[in-house]
Enzyme design. Structure first.
Site, PDB file in Angstrom:
ATOM      1  CG  ASP A 100     -30.380  23.047  15.293  1.00 37.18           C
ATOM      2  OD1 ASP A 100     -30.140  22.839  16.479  1.00 37.18           O
ATOM      3  OD2 ASP A 100     -30.944  22.445  14.390  1.00 37.18           O
ATOM      4  CE  LYS A 143     -31.254  27.594  20.811  1.00 36.96           C
ATOM      5  NZ  LYS A 143     -31.086  27.295  19.395  1.00 36.96           N
ATOM      6  N   GLY A 160     -30.078  20.462  20.908  1.00 29.71           N
ATOM      7  CA  GLY A 160     -28.346  20.004  21.169  1.00 29.71           C
ATOM      8  C   GLY A 160     -27.455  21.188  20.863  1.00 29.71           C
ATOM      9  CG  HIS A 161     -27.741  24.073  23.065  1.00 29.48           C
ATOM     10  ND1 HIS A 161     -28.370  25.044  23.999  1.00 29.48           N
ATOM     11  CD2 HIS A 161     -28.896  23.878  22.084  1.00 29.48           C
ATOM     12  CE1 HIS A 161     -29.690  25.319  23.881  1.00 29.48           C
ATOM     13  NE2 HIS A 161     -30.079  24.512  22.710  1.00 29.48           N
ATOM     14  CD  GLN A 199     -36.316  23.451  21.964  1.00 23.28           C
ATOM     15  OE1 GLN A 199     -36.832  23.895  22.782  1.00 23.28           O
ATOM     16  NE2 GLN A 199     -35.504  22.592  22.008  1.00 23.28           N
ATOM     17  NE  ARG A 227     -34.516  15.179  12.702  1.00 23.97           N
ATOM     18  CZ  ARG A 227     -35.895  15.799  13.072  1.00 23.97           C
ATOM     19  NH1 ARG A 227     -36.776  15.160  12.398  1.00 23.97           N
ATOM     20  NH2 ARG A 227     -35.702  16.547  14.120  1.00 23.97           N
ATOM     21  CB  VAL A 242     -15.858  34.046  11.563  1.00 19.23           C
ATOM     22  CG1 VAL A 242     -16.648  35.507  11.177  1.00 19.23           C
ATOM     23  CG2 VAL A 242     -14.732  34.298  12.709  1.00 19.23           C
TER      24      VAL A 242
HETATM   25  P1  GDP Z   1     -27.536  25.529  19.072  1.00 18.29           P
HETATM   26  O1  GDP Z   1     -28.621  24.565  19.160  1.00 18.29           O
HETATM   27  O2  GDP Z   1     -28.330  26.988  18.790  1.00 18.29           O
HETATM   28  O3  GDP Z   1     -26.717  25.426  20.149  1.00 18.29           O
HETATM   29  O4  GDP Z   1     -26.676  25.336  17.814  1.00 18.29           O
HETATM   30  P2  GDP Z   1     -26.106  23.901  17.292  1.00 18.29           P
HETATM   31  O5  GDP Z   1     -25.137  23.570  18.082  1.00 18.29           O
HETATM   32  O6  GDP Z   1     -27.281  22.760  17.039  1.00 18.29           O
HETATM   33  O7  GDP Z   1     -25.832  24.017  15.704  1.00 18.29           O
HETATM   34  C1  GDP Z   1     -25.056  24.990  15.509  1.00 18.29           C
HETATM   35  C2  GDP Z   1     -23.527  24.223  14.587  1.00 18.29           C
HETATM   36  O8  GDP Z   1     -23.031  25.278  14.216  1.00 18.29           O
HETATM   37  C3  GDP Z   1     -22.809  23.381  15.626  1.00 18.29           C
HETATM   38  O9  GDP Z   1     -22.416  22.538  14.844  1.00 18.29           O
HETATM   39  C4  GDP Z   1     -21.616  24.583  15.913  1.00 18.29           C
HETATM   40  O10 GDP Z   1     -20.584  24.024  16.051  1.00 18.29           O
HETATM   41  C5  GDP Z   1     -21.781  25.241  14.713  1.00 18.29           C
HETATM   42  N1  GDP Z   1     -21.429  26.804  14.688  1.00 18.29           N
HETATM   43  C6  GDP Z   1     -21.561  27.841  15.678  1.00 18.29           C
HETATM   44  N2  GDP Z   1     -21.072  29.024  15.201  1.00 18.29           N
HETATM   45  C7  GDP Z   1     -20.662  28.629  14.077  1.00 18.29           C
HETATM   46  C8  GDP Z   1     -19.858  29.847  13.091  1.00 18.29           C
HETATM   47  O11 GDP Z   1     -19.985  30.876  13.233  1.00 18.29           O
HETATM   48  N3  GDP Z   1     -19.599  28.877  12.057  1.00 18.29           N
HETATM   49  C9  GDP Z   1     -19.609  27.879  11.558  1.00 18.29           C
HETATM   50  N4  GDP Z   1     -19.040  27.369  10.616  1.00 18.29           N
HETATM   51  N5  GDP Z   1     -20.018  26.940  12.435  1.00 18.29           N
HETATM   52  C10 GDP Z   1     -20.625  27.491  13.634  1.00 18.29           C
HETATM   53  P1  IMO Z   2     -32.032  23.675  19.814  1.00 12.33           P
HETATM   54  O1  IMO Z   2     -32.011  24.067  21.187  1.00 12.33           O
HETATM   55  C1  IMO Z   2     -33.789  22.580  15.979  1.00 12.33           C
HETATM   56  C2  IMO Z   2     -37.878  20.977  15.991  1.00 12.33           C
HETATM   57  C3  IMO Z   2     -38.054  19.356  15.895  1.00 12.33           C
HETATM   58  C4  IMO Z   2     -39.354  19.587  15.060  1.00 12.33           C
HETATM   59  C5  IMO Z   2     -40.108  20.280  16.066  1.00 12.33           C
HETATM   60  C6  IMO Z   2     -40.680  19.478  17.055  1.00 12.33           C
HETATM   61  O2  IMO Z   2     -30.940  22.738  19.477  1.00 12.33           O
HETATM   62  O3  IMO Z   2     -31.968  24.576  18.737  1.00 12.33           O
HETATM   63  P2  IMO Z   2     -39.981  18.214  19.167  1.00 12.33           P
HETATM   64  O4  IMO Z   2     -39.037  17.226  19.518  1.00 12.33           O
HETATM   65  O5  IMO Z   2     -39.748  19.594  20.219  1.00 12.33           O
HETATM   66  O6  IMO Z   2     -41.272  17.733  19.448  1.00 12.33           O
HETATM   67  O7  IMO Z   2     -39.804  18.594  17.709  1.00 12.33           O
HETATM   68  O8  IMO Z   2     -39.064  21.207  16.521  1.00 12.33           O
HETATM   69  N1  IMO Z   2     -36.709  21.070  17.099  1.00 12.33           N
HETATM   70  C7  IMO Z   2     -35.671  21.441  16.916  1.00 12.33           C
HETATM   71  N2  IMO Z   2     -35.116  21.917  15.741  1.00 12.33           N
HETATM   72  N3  IMO Z   2     -33.236  23.053  17.129  1.00 12.33           N
HETATM   73  C8  IMO Z   2     -33.872  22.448  18.361  1.00 12.33           C
HETATM   74  O9  IMO Z   2     -33.154  22.714  19.225  1.00 12.33           O
HETATM   75  C9  IMO Z   2     -35.125  21.833  18.138  1.00 12.33           C
HETATM   76  N4  IMO Z   2     -35.871  21.088  18.990  1.00 12.33           N
HETATM   77  C10 IMO Z   2     -36.882  20.817  18.322  1.00 12.33           C
HETATM   78  O10 IMO Z   2     -36.904  19.106  14.544  1.00 12.33           O
HETATM   79  O11 IMO Z   2     -39.275  19.937  13.715  1.00 12.33           O
HETATM   80 MG    MG Z   3     -29.267  22.508  18.381  1.00 10.68          MG
END
Ligand code: GDP
Ligand code: IMO
Ligand code: MG
Length: 426
Positions: free
Chosen positions: A13, A16, A40-41, A222, A301, A411
């Site tokens: 998270d 990416k 979840g990207h 991840q 969560r 940002v």
């Molecule tokens: P990923 O799994 O690495 O693609 O990241 P996620 O999408 O799960 O989580 C990143 C969260 O932070 C998302 O809700 C994005 O919209 C948000 N986000 C990304 N870059 C920024 C930032 O620079 N600032 C803020 N406030 N939110 C951001």
């Molecule tokens: P992205 O690509 C954050 C965490 C789960 C759990 C552990 C194992 O969005 O960054 P699994 O379902 O793989 O058996 O879970 O890894 N986890 C993540 N945490 N971002 C993710 O993906 C994750 N994918 C799995 O919360 O602790």
């Molecule tokens: Mg994510």
């Protein structure tokens, strides 16, 4: 051309999806190499938000090839939902998306085993996303799995049934109720849709891309600290989330790897169980969660929050051969008088700067350095020259501590809230 890699240096998270979307105009091909719908990207642009689980984050740019590599595990149910959402937005998935025949399938009973196994672990549960990731990779390495290419075979249904029978035998050891037929309809609808998309031998296609001078960006899922070997085992995911996973998950040789973009948040988060040395249980942690909207993109969560952890960051940099850093969510740190950074750990009575073997059963205490904070709201900034001095000091501090340049600063969640330091970006 080379295959550049973008991957998370923390517990996932990091942002990416956002950065892959920002960088896509510079590439011809975007390829996911591991993970599955546990990811979840999130992408935000033109006032809308999109969450991708299996599909590469380059999909919203026309004329780019998006490849789901052999290292990914695909749940046809989740996948169909993603595809339907993209089609309704006018994305041409038939020509812009290609799927490796060697990618493994998550079948409904994988999700059941994930849920039953987690429930049986009680307090020791991993905090899995319950998407069937662990069981699907277990069947892959156990040589029982079904692959995307198998759906083209006339025996697919009987092979599916054989695997389900094995799973039903496993499920008998748990006290767990389920209704498999209710889950199967969606699965077979997903299979039908998958059959209609472009299935390829992606290792040939990607190596051809590289040979023909096309640029490839590999998108990780991840984070490095969730890697099956190098994460805080057993609180990890079931795939190789580090750079080496790119070669395995796409079938490209190590010599083809170019830049490695290591992406991290200006602080830390973790969702699910497992050690987190800098976790904050106080008001500051709550503030980070609120300001950063730290709730999971896949499961909703609440994410655990804490200060930046340099020993863990440097460990991830070492494992991945990171060549440049990307810092996300800097805006979330605005308004703190002091910002803490963990520089060392106290472990077994010593002060150390590395990640020791057992961080699960033994206490590990962060040692902090305090830096001056800044009050300016960074979300509107787009000029690097005008950034607050205290924030520039935070950047320099991290660059010194890691020995790498931070070449992109984010940002805010929107595509536009991104600063690329072109003079150092490669
Ligand atoms: P990923 O799994 O690495 O693609 O990241 P996620 O999408 O799960 O989580 C990143 C969260 O932070 C998302 O809700 C994005 O919209 C948000 N986000 C990304 N870059 C920024 C930032 O620079 N600032 C803020 N406030 N939110 C951001
Ligand atoms: P992205 O690509 C954050 C965490 C789960 C759990 C552990 C194992 O969005 O960054 P699994 O379902 O793989 O058996 O879970 O890894 N986890 C993540 N945490 N971002 C993710 O993906 C994750 N994918 C799995 O919360 O602790
Ligand atoms: Mg994510």
């Amino acid at each position: 051309m080379k295959v550049d890699v973008l991957l998370g240096l923390q517990w996932g998270d990091e942002g990416k999806g956002k950065v892959v979307d920002v960088l896509t105009p510079r590439y011809d091909v975007i390829a996911r190499f591991q993970g599955g719908p546990n990811a979840g990207h999130t992408l935000e642009f033109e006032g809308t938000k999109h969450v991708l689980h299996t599909i590469p984050s380059g999909i919203f740019h026309d004329g780019k090839s998006n490849v789901i590599g052999n290292g990914v595990v695909i749940d046809p149910v989740v996948f169909k939902k993603e595809i339907d959402a993209l089609v309704s937005r006018g994305v041409n998935v038939k020509s812009n998306l290609k799927i490796s025949r060697k990618a493994h399938l998550i079948i409904p009973s994988h999700r059941l085993i994930d849920a039953a196994s987690e429930a049986a672990k009680g307090k020791e549960k991993i905090g899995s996303t319950l998407k069937g990731i662990g069981p699907a990779y277990m069947d892959k390495t156990g040589r029982n799995g079904l692959r995307v290419g198998d759906i083209e075979h006339p025996d697919f249904l009987s092979n599916y049934k054989k695997l389900v029978d094995k799973h039903i035998a496993i499920l008998k050891q748990y006290d767990f109720e389920y209704d498999l037929p209710a889950m199967e309809q969606g699965f077979f609808e997903g299979i039908a849709m998958l059959n209609d998309l472009t299935l390829i031998d992606s290792e040939y296609e990607l190596n051809r891309n590289v040979r023909n001078g096309q640029s490839v960006l590999a998108e990780g899922a991840q984070g490095s600290l969730l890697d099956i070997d190098f994460g805080s085992y057993p609180f990890v995911t079931s795939s190789h989330t580090v750079t080496a996973g790119t070669c395995i998950g796409l079938g490209v040789p190590p010599s083809s790897i170019g830049e490695v973009y290591g992406i991290f948040k200006a602080y830390c988060t973790r969702v699910g169980s497992g050690p987190f040395p800098t976790e904050l249980f106080d008001e500051t942690g709550e503030t980070l969660r609120k300001r950063g909207n730290e709730f999971g993109s896949t499961t909703g969560r609440a994410r655990r929050c804490g200060w930046l952890d340099l020993p863990a960051l440097n460990y991830a940099i070492m494992l991945n051969g990171v060549t440049q850093l990307i810092m996300m969510k800097s805006d979330v740190l605005s308004g703190f008088d002091q910002i803490k950074v963990c520089t060392h750990y106290k472990y077994r009575g010593k002060v150390i700067d590395y990640v020791p073997y057992d961080v699960v059963n033994e206490p590990i205490e962060p040692v902090y350095e305090e830096l001056e904070g800044w009050s300016e709201d960074l979300t509107g900034y787009n000029d690097l020259e005008k950034l607050p001095q205290a924030f520039l000091n935070y950047i320099s501090y991290i660059e010194n501590a890691t020995g790498l340049p931070i070449t992109i600063l984010s940002v805010g969640p929107d595509r536009k809230q991104t600063m690329v330091r072109e003079e150092v970006f490669k």
